[in-house]
Design an enzyme around this catalytic site. Sequence first.
Site, short mmCIF file in Angstrom:
data_model
loop_
_atom_site.label_atom_id
_atom_site.label_comp_id
_atom_site.label_asym_id
_atom_site.label_seq_id
_atom_site.Cartn_x
_atom_site.Cartn_y
_atom_site.Cartn_z
N ASP A 1 0.83 -1.21 0.00
CA ASP A 1 0.00 0.00 0.00
C ASP A 1 0.87 1.26 0.00
OD1 ASP A 1 -2.25 -1.58 0.14
OD2 ASP A 1 -2.38 -1.47 2.33
N1 URA Z 1 -1.35 -5.97 3.79
C1 URA Z 1 -1.83 -4.72 3.79
O1 URA Z 1 -2.87 -4.45 4.37
N2 URA Z 1 -1.13 -3.77 3.16
C2 URA Z 1 0.03 -4.00 2.52
O2 URA Z 1 0.62 -3.09 1.96
C3 URA Z 1 0.52 -5.31 2.51
C4 URA Z 1 -0.19 -6.28 3.16
#
Ligand code: URA
Length: 242
Positions: free
Chosen positions: A101
Amino acid sequence: MERLQKVIAASGLTSRRKAEELIVAGKVKVNGEVITELGYKVNDNSEIEVDGLKLNKEDKVYYLLNKPRGVVTTTHDDKGRKTVIDFIDDNRRIYPIGRLDYDTTGVLLLTNDGEFANYMMHPKNEIDKVYIAKINGFLLPSDIMALKKGVVIDGVKTDKAKVKVRKIDKQNKTSIVEIIIHEGRNHQVKNMFKTLGYEVLKLKREKIAFLDLKGLNSGEYRPLNPKEIKQLYALTQQKNTR
Ligand code: URA
């Protein structure tokens, strides 16, 4: 084996669309023979000629980036935000393997090797990813158990996870939790905690398999070495013959 138009595009010579046009127009030879079939499969040893020009095959490259916060995991962002590709000084067509993310930091692999990317992402290979989450509150033992067994997100149960509380901050009422999963569903870690009523305040991917962030500050990267690639393949092979 890869599709002919994909290999031509990956060489950087033209776009995929243009490569398709050239194939249909009879401008492409494979091992000396004109091929007009879209989707014709070639391998690493195929000699490809486009308009009389021998194709230079791109060397395969593999990078490990310590992804900073505030960066999108994509090759191009329409909103003009910084992408993970902007950190890598390499003009080849590399792309990230999986996604972190915008606000998640840590280990991200990038490559121009489609086969390797598929290999790393295929759920059957069960490659462990270690995440460190800072959450609000303190995990109840029953919630630790629920995370370990799997929780239901969008009607589908997550696979078994390993969960360990690393630290609690009584004053600020937050906890640092290590969670190891091998799936890669969208926002998986955040959603796993959300189903139980916790919010992830910070998230970092500390490891993929044995690859960690040692020696890499935020925004720094290094190439993987051939031994590491081999070890990654060996890991998944062990799992698949169990
Ligand atoms: N899980 C998440 O919620 N975000 C990420 O970036 C990776 C795994």
